[in-house]
Design a protein around this motif. Structure first.
Motif, PDB file in Angstrom:
ATOM      1  N   PHE A  72      -5.716  -6.564   3.492  1.00  0.00           N
ATOM      2  CA  PHE A  72      -4.950  -5.275   3.720  1.00  0.00           C
ATOM      3  C   PHE A  72      -4.747  -4.546   4.909  1.00  0.00           C
ATOM      4  CE2 PHE A  72      -5.784  -6.194  -0.770  1.00  0.00           C
ATOM      5  CZ  PHE A  72      -4.382  -5.995  -1.476  1.00  0.00           C
ATOM      6  N   PRO A  73      -4.631  -5.389   6.090  1.00  0.00           N
ATOM      7  CA  PRO A  73      -4.453  -4.751   7.390  1.00  0.00           C
ATOM      8  C   PRO A  73      -3.257  -3.576   7.496  1.00  0.00           C
ATOM      9  CG  PRO A  73      -3.603  -6.928   7.561  1.00  0.00           C
ATOM     10  CD  PRO A  73      -4.034  -6.913   6.183  1.00  0.00           C
ATOM     11  N   PRO A  74      -3.076  -2.836   8.422  1.00  0.00           N
ATOM     12  CA  PRO A  74      -2.333  -1.617   8.455  1.00  0.00           C
ATOM     13  C   PRO A  74      -0.746  -2.399   8.192  1.00  0.00           C
ATOM     14  CG  PRO A  74      -3.966  -1.065  10.021  1.00  0.00           C
ATOM     15  CD  PRO A  74      -4.206  -2.400   9.443  1.00  0.00           C
ATOM     16  N   GLU A  75      -0.608  -3.515   8.857  1.00  0.00           N
ATOM     17  CA  GLU A  75       0.724  -4.026   8.730  1.00  0.00           C
ATOM     18  C   GLU A  75       1.171  -4.566   7.297  1.00  0.00           C
ATOM     19  OE1 GLU A  75      -1.423  -5.181  10.722  1.00  0.00           O
ATOM     20  OE2 GLU A  75      -1.078  -4.305  12.775  1.00  0.00           O
ATOM     21  N   ARG A  76       0.107  -5.138   6.710  1.00  0.00           N
ATOM     22  CA  ARG A  76       0.292  -5.397   5.191  1.00  0.00           C
ATOM     23  C   ARG A  76       0.389  -4.349   4.221  1.00  0.00           C
ATOM     24  NH1 ARG A  76      -2.831 -10.559   3.040  1.00  0.00           N
ATOM     25  NH2 ARG A  76      -1.607 -11.448   4.859  1.00  0.00           N
ATOM     26  N   SER A  77      -0.277  -3.452   4.433  1.00  0.00           N
ATOM     27  CA  SER A  77      -0.261  -2.287   3.782  1.00  0.00           C
ATOM     28  C   SER A  77       1.063  -1.432   4.060  1.00  0.00           C
ATOM     29  CB  SER A  77      -1.363  -1.138   4.376  1.00  0.00           C
ATOM     30  OG  SER A  77      -2.497  -1.886   4.093  1.00  0.00           O
ATOM     31  N   LYS A  78       1.731  -1.373   5.298  1.00  0.00           N
ATOM     32  CA  LYS A  78       2.852  -0.728   5.409  1.00  0.00           C
ATOM     33  C   LYS A  78       3.942  -1.739   4.728  1.00  0.00           C
ATOM     34  CE  LYS A  78       5.366  -1.798   8.851  1.00  0.00           C
ATOM     35  NZ  LYS A  78       6.075  -2.081  10.045  1.00  0.00           N
ATOM     36  N   GLN A  79       3.998  -2.860   4.473  1.00  0.00           N
ATOM     37  CA  GLN A  79       4.800  -3.679   3.818  1.00  0.00           C
ATOM     38  C   GLN A  79       5.002  -3.580   2.539  1.00  0.00           C
ATOM     39  OE1 GLN A  79       4.046  -7.866   5.343  1.00  0.00           O
ATOM     40  NE2 GLN A  79       4.880  -7.166   7.445  1.00  0.00           N
ATOM     41  N   LEU A  80       3.470  -3.406   1.889  1.00  0.00           N
ATOM     42  CA  LEU A  80       3.556  -3.067   0.718  1.00  0.00           C
ATOM     43  C   LEU A  80       3.982  -1.968   0.220  1.00  0.00           C
ATOM     44  CD1 LEU A  80       2.044  -3.716  -2.120  1.00  0.00           C
ATOM     45  CD2 LEU A  80       0.029  -2.778  -1.099  1.00  0.00           C
ATOM     46  N   LEU A  81       3.579  -0.893   0.822  1.00  0.00           N
ATOM     47  CA  LEU A  81       4.312   0.589   0.696  1.00  0.00           C
ATOM     48  C   LEU A  81       5.490   0.781   0.593  1.00  0.00           C
ATOM     49  CD1 LEU A  81       1.441   3.056   2.389  1.00  0.00           C
ATOM     50  CD2 LEU A  81       1.735   2.581  -0.099  1.00  0.00           C
ATOM     51  N   GLY A  82       6.066  -0.051   1.798  1.00  0.00           N
ATOM     52  CA  GLY A  82       7.705   0.041   1.766  1.00  0.00           C
ATOM     53  C   GLY A  82       8.511  -0.600   0.671  1.00  0.00           C
ATOM     54  N   ARG A  83       7.656  -1.502  -0.193  1.00  0.00           N
ATOM     55  CA  ARG A  83       8.366  -2.082  -1.231  1.00  0.00           C
ATOM     56  C   ARG A  83       8.839  -1.127  -2.474  1.00  0.00           C
ATOM     57  NH1 ARG A  83       4.704  -7.390  -1.835  1.00  0.00           N
ATOM     58  NH2 ARG A  83       5.243  -8.233   0.252  1.00  0.00           N
ATOM     59  N   PHE A  84       7.849  -0.045  -2.562  1.00  0.00           N
ATOM     60  CA  PHE A  84       8.000   0.824  -3.804  1.00  0.00           C
ATOM     61  C   PHE A  84       8.895   2.201  -3.363  1.00  0.00           C
ATOM     62  CE2 PHE A  84       4.447  -1.838  -4.262  1.00  0.00           C
ATOM     63  CZ  PHE A  84       4.597  -2.081  -5.811  1.00  0.00           C
ATOM     64  N   GLY A  86      10.005   6.381  -4.816  1.00  0.00           N
ATOM     65  CA  GLY A  86       9.718   7.564  -5.772  1.00  0.00           C
ATOM     66  C   GLY A  86       8.256   7.697  -5.762  1.00  0.00           C
ATOM     67  N   ILE A  87       7.895   8.092  -7.139  1.00  0.00           N
ATOM     68  CA  ILE A  87       6.472   8.474  -7.511  1.00  0.00           C
ATOM     69  C   ILE A  87       5.715   7.215  -7.418  1.00  0.00           C
ATOM     70  CG2 ILE A  87       6.719   8.161 -10.000  1.00  0.00           C
ATOM     71  CD1 ILE A  87       5.057  10.590  -9.968  1.00  0.00           C
ATOM     72  N   GLY A  88       6.370   6.005  -7.585  1.00  0.00           N
ATOM     73  CA  GLY A  88       5.739   4.759  -7.423  1.00  0.00           C
ATOM     74  C   GLY A  88       5.097   4.577  -6.495  1.00  0.00           C
ATOM     75  N   ALA A  89       5.841   4.767  -5.230  1.00  0.00           N
ATOM     76  CA  ALA A  89       5.200   4.530  -3.839  1.00  0.00           C
ATOM     77  C   ALA A  89       4.132   5.281  -3.629  1.00  0.00           C
ATOM     78  CB  ALA A  89       6.158   4.817  -2.817  1.00  0.00           C
ATOM     79  N   ASN A  90       4.228   6.712  -4.262  1.00  0.00           N
ATOM     80  CA  ASN A  90       2.975   7.731  -4.337  1.00  0.00           C
ATOM     81  C   ASN A  90       1.746   7.169  -4.734  1.00  0.00           C
ATOM     82  OD1 ASN A  90       5.282   9.786  -4.189  1.00  0.00           O
ATOM     83  ND2 ASN A  90       3.956  10.436  -2.820  1.00  0.00           N
ATOM     84  N   ILE A  91       1.893   6.473  -5.950  1.00  0.00           N
ATOM     85  CA  ILE A  91       0.791   6.051  -6.850  1.00  0.00           C
ATOM     86  C   ILE A  91       0.235   5.042  -5.916  1.00  0.00           C
ATOM     87  CG2 ILE A  91      -0.004   4.818  -9.016  1.00  0.00           C
ATOM     88  CD1 ILE A  91       2.276   6.528 -10.158  1.00  0.00           C
ATOM     89  N   ILE A  92       1.017   3.999  -5.400  1.00  0.00           N
ATOM     90  CA  ILE A  92       0.553   2.855  -4.512  1.00  0.00           C
ATOM     91  C   ILE A  92      -0.306   3.314  -3.440  1.00  0.00           C
ATOM     92  CG2 ILE A  92       1.022   0.840  -3.397  1.00  0.00           C
ATOM     93  CD1 ILE A  92       1.185   0.515  -6.406  1.00  0.00           C
ATOM     94  N   ALA A  93       0.245   4.406  -2.850  1.00  0.00           N
ATOM     95  CA  ALA A  93      -0.488   4.843  -1.726  1.00  0.00           C
ATOM     96  C   ALA A  93      -1.950   5.511  -1.862  1.00  0.00           C
ATOM     97  CB  ALA A  93       0.465   5.970  -0.882  1.00  0.00           C
ATOM     98  N   ALA A  94      -1.748   6.347  -2.952  1.00  0.00           N
ATOM     99  CA  ALA A  94      -3.187   6.771  -3.322  1.00  0.00           C
ATOM    100  C   ALA A  94      -4.078   5.736  -3.881  1.00  0.00           C
ATOM    101  CB  ALA A  94      -2.940   7.904  -4.503  1.00  0.00           C
ATOM    102  N   LEU A  95      -3.742   4.645  -4.515  1.00  0.00           N
ATOM    103  CA  LEU A  95      -4.671   3.667  -4.833  1.00  0.00           C
ATOM    104  C   LEU A  95      -4.994   2.798  -3.652  1.00  0.00           C
ATOM    105  CD1 LEU A  95      -2.859   2.254  -8.087  1.00  0.00           C
ATOM    106  CD2 LEU A  95      -4.905   3.480  -7.993  1.00  0.00           C
ATOM    107  N   LEU A  96      -4.079   2.788  -2.734  1.00  0.00           N
ATOM    108  CA  LEU A  96      -4.234   1.994  -1.412  1.00  0.00           C
ATOM    109  C   LEU A  96      -5.624   3.000  -0.732  1.00  0.00           C
ATOM    110  CD1 LEU A  96      -3.826  -0.289   0.556  1.00  0.00           C
ATOM    111  CD2 LEU A  96      -2.143   1.375   1.765  1.00  0.00           C
ATOM    112  N   GLY A  97      -5.676   4.220  -0.772  1.00  0.00           N
ATOM    113  CA  GLY A  97      -6.670   4.962  -0.343  1.00  0.00           C
ATOM    114  C   GLY A  97      -7.907   4.747  -0.909  1.00  0.00           C
ATOM    115  N   THR A  98      -7.995   4.254  -2.134  1.00  0.00           N
ATOM    116  CA  THR A  98      -9.415   4.024  -2.759  1.00  0.00           C
ATOM    117  C   THR A  98      -9.974   2.740  -1.926  1.00  0.00           C
ATOM    118  OG1 THR A  98      -8.461   2.631  -4.429  1.00  0.00           O
ATOM    119  CG2 THR A  98      -8.559   4.779  -4.818  1.00  0.00           C
TER     120      THR A  98
END
Length: 337
Positions: A72-84, A86-98
């Motif tokens: 999950f490098p920054p580029e892939r993380s950005k692509q992952l977050l960009g797919r969601f 609303g609140i789903g994106a916030n949840i994925i971002a919080a989980l990514l932080g873990t």
């Protein structure tokens, strides 16, 4: 069920908690003529035991987490977050932080990069709150000290705070309070190179060594403070300031934590010592969250990226959330003990 419970208790106490190591160090100090029952021997035992335990667990955890993070490098993380959305994106971002074993100051450059890439501001703030406060390493270390229920509860409330905080910032449309040099920076999509298993192992090793080098001083300081609290500072003094009889204990713990720059790994030994002195669980959690999320150096860095109004909103949301969490857990501890 009894077999499972016995196996779990052994795993938690002897594998994660390394109680055998504490006994071994105590026997060694006694052989040297030190009484581990007095303040000096007890402080030395606490310091040596916690330092070795944290470094061992941290090395294993960071290696494993970094291996996972290599996917999950920054580029892939950005692509992952960009797919969601609303609140789903916030949840994925919080989980990514873990899965990012960073302190708050290390998380801010990633926050800036995600914001420059055009990701929603609330999503990037969910990541910024979650990354220093909650990670897989802290979950295991907390389990080794406080047990699984407390460790899981800490992670859950940290994720909830990250999602709620990011969502509130998104709903308030605070984009105009991001510094212009960030919003105008744009982004360049770079394909992540294909890594072999050997490359990922090398990356994990390098990340482990770099992280240990970075957080090592804070671990020594944190364990040192924990040893002083555990063996020298009288319990009645700590309970008078942070005990359940002081209605402002959670607020005091949160405020005390802000200027104490450290990551979660340097904070846990202090929390362990406070808890052993009878400080409420919610007060201890508030202290940990205040240190990791609102440290003064990280707020100074964040000010370079956002304008004062957005910074004040971020601090206000996090502070209020941390205080609410602290009082809630103190109330639950009172009800169930």
């Amino acid at each position: 069920m009894q077999v499972i419970k016995t196996a779990w208790d052994f795993f938690q106490s002897q594998i994660l908690g390394m109680k055998w190591l504490n006994d071994l160090i105590g026997a060694g100090l006694s052989a040297l003529g030190l009484d581990t029952g007095d303040w000096l021997g007890g402080a030395l035992q606490f310091f040596i035991y916690d330092t070795i335990k944290i470094f061992i667990l941290l090395s294993v955890l960071i290696f494993g987490i970094s291996y996972i993070q290599s996917y999950f490098p920054p580029e892939r993380s950005k692509q992952l977050l960009g797919r969601f959305k609303g609140i789903g994106a916030n949840i994925i971002a919080a989980l990514l932080g873990t899965v990012t074993p960073f302190c708050s100051c290390s998380s801010i450059p990633l926050f800036i990069g995600f914001t420059s890439a055009g990701l929603p501001l609330g999503v990037t703030f969910s990541f910024l709150i979650s990354s220093p406060m909650v990670d897989l390493g802290s979950l295991v270390l907390l389990m080794s000290i406080f047990g699984a229920p407390v460790a899981v509860a800490y992670v859950v409330v940290g994720l909830v705070l990250a999602v709620v905080g990011g969502t509130l910032i998104e709903k308030l449309h605070m984009e105009k309070y991001v510094e212009e040099y960030i919003t105008r920076a744009g982004s360049v999509d770079i394909e992540s190179p294909s890594l072999t298993r050997h490359d990922r192992l090398v990356y994990a090793k390098e990340q482990m060594l770099e992280t240990i080098k970075k957080v090592g001083p804070y671990i020594f300081v944190g364990v040192g403070i924990g040893a002083l609290i555990h063996n020298i500072i009288p319990a009645n003094f700590i309970q008078a300031v942070l005990g359940e009889n002081n209605p402002f204990s959670v607020i005091i713990a949160t405020v005390i934590g802000i200027p104490m720059y450290a990551d979660i790994f340097g904070t846990i030994p202090i929390a362990e010592a406070l808890f052993a002195k009878g400080v409420g669980l919610g007060t201890v959690l508030s202290f940990m969250m205040g240190v990791t999320t609102l440290s003064l150096p990280s707020m100074i860095m964040l000010r370079k990226a956002v304008k004062p109004r957005l910074l004040a909103l971020f601090i206000g949301i996090c502070t209020l959330g941390i205080i609410i969490i602290g009082y809630l857990f103190n109330a639950l501890q009172f009800l169930f003990t």
